[in-house]
Design an enzyme around this catalytic site. Structure first.
Site, PDB file in Angstrom:
ATOM      1  N   GLY A 136      -3.123  -9.443   9.743  1.00 20.58           N
ATOM      2  CA  GLY A 136      -2.227 -10.581   9.710  1.00 20.58           C
ATOM      3  C   GLY A 136      -2.503 -11.480   8.512  1.00 20.58           C
ATOM      4  N   CYS A 137      -1.532 -12.317   8.176  1.00 15.54           N
ATOM      5  CA  CYS A 137      -1.651 -13.139   6.965  1.00 15.54           C
ATOM      6  C   CYS A 137      -2.712 -14.226   7.115  1.00 15.54           C
ATOM      7  CB  CYS A 137      -0.294 -13.726   6.593  1.00 15.54           C
ATOM      8  SG  CYS A 137       0.549 -14.582   7.936  1.00 15.54           S
TER       9      CYS A 137
END
Length: 325
Positions: free
Chosen positions: A132-133
């Protein structure tokens, strides 16, 4: 050439993948699947690539593909995997396989695709769960400390992300009139990326037990993440020695840089880089981390993983210039 398929072709991450893969020296896009826009020209949706690609979205994958990028969104990947040829490798950009207890589907075992931690494993893998970012920005800020078993006190994190982090879905908090001149917190201490952050830290520091207090913010800009991570390190090590730990850890990783001066988002926007800035204040060791959420936090990191999976130069297709001004 690696024959590429993309499922869920109309979103932000798919758009970034298409833009980057068009210029990749060893990849060729064969199929871009969209159920919402079948038979529509790709450049009618991703309008900035007009003149760069003259393909239409398709309703199904070409069976000859070597690699599929899954961009359909969270909760959709298991359904999509049933239609992917068994010989095709997969990189999933959703959160569906990031957690260790949910990382398998039938005969596919997904590896958490953080190259700075799992480069050698990724090179031998056929299925990757792209991080995930927020998790990417935060984990890269802490990995060198975890390797040295230095994370013994509670960790506090504040992170702010641009509107593209929420995808193209039409919700109030994505509207211009709401975002403009505005900022808000959300999912305080409960954000979905906390699980992958904690499990990744535990892989290097298996006795890790402190709490992680994570406060995410919605920012009034389009792209990028800036995170401030701070904790007390119970040792007498100088700041220079702590910096050396980071320089040593990331010495052979081409997309992480340590900055001796303060950093800002525009230094990394439109790149696959993560910049870190390390300081100490009032007995707190502080790491500031910046990434482009759509590239290093999603599509660029996915291509970095692709390069490793196919034994290519890790930086292929990712030598990008930042949008500084």
């Amino acid at each position: 050439m690696i024959k590429i398929g993309i499922i869920g072709g109309t979103g932000y991450t798919a758009g970034e993948l298409i833009r980057l893969l068009i210029y990749h020296p060893k990849a060729k896009i064969i199929s871009v699947v969209s159920k919402s826009n079948p038979e529509c020209l790709i450049h009618d949706v991703h309008q900035d690539i007009l003149g760069e690609i003259n393909m239409k979205f398709s309703q199904s994958l070409d069976p000859k593909i070597d690699l599929v990028f899954l961009c359909s969104g969270h909760g959709q990947s298991r359904k999509e995997l049933q239609n992917i040829p068994k010989h095709s490798k997969v990189i999933d950009l959703s959160q569906d396989f990031r957690n260790d207890n949910q990382s398998s589907f039938k005969d596919r075992k997904f590896i958490y695709g953080l190259p700075e931690l799992h480069r050698n494993i990724i090179q031998e893998s056929n299925n990757i769960a792209n991080p995930g970012c927020f998790a990417t920005a935060i984990i890269l800020a802490m990995l060198p400390l975890a390797k040295k078993k230095l994370l013994k006190k509670d960790i506090h994190i504040s992170s702010i992300t641009g509107s593209t982090g929420s995808g193209k879905q039409i919700i109030d908090t994505n509207n211009f009139s709401w975002r403009n001149n505005n900022i808000s917190t959300y999912n305080i201490f409960t954000h979905q990326h906390l699980n992958e952050i904690e499990q990744t830290i535990c892989q290097l520091q298996n006795n890790f037990s402190p709490y992680i207090y994570f406060v995410p913010y919605r920012g009034n800009f389009s792209r990028g993440i800036i995170s401030t991570v701070y904790t007390t390190l119970s040792d007498n090590m100088s700041l220079e020695k702590k910096k050396n730990i980071y320089y040593d850890f990331y010495n052979n990783h081409p997309f992480v840089e340590i900055s001796e001066t303060n950093i800002d988002l525009k230094q990394v926007i439109n790149t696959n880089k993560c910049f870190l800035h390390l300081i100490e204040r009032k007995n707190q060791f502080i790491v500031i981390s910046i990434i482009d959420n759509l590239i290093k936090g999603a599509s660029g990191q996915a291509i970095q993983n692709m390069n490793l999976m196919f034994n290519l130069v890790e930086t292929y297709g990712l030598n990008l210039k930042s949008i500084r001004f």
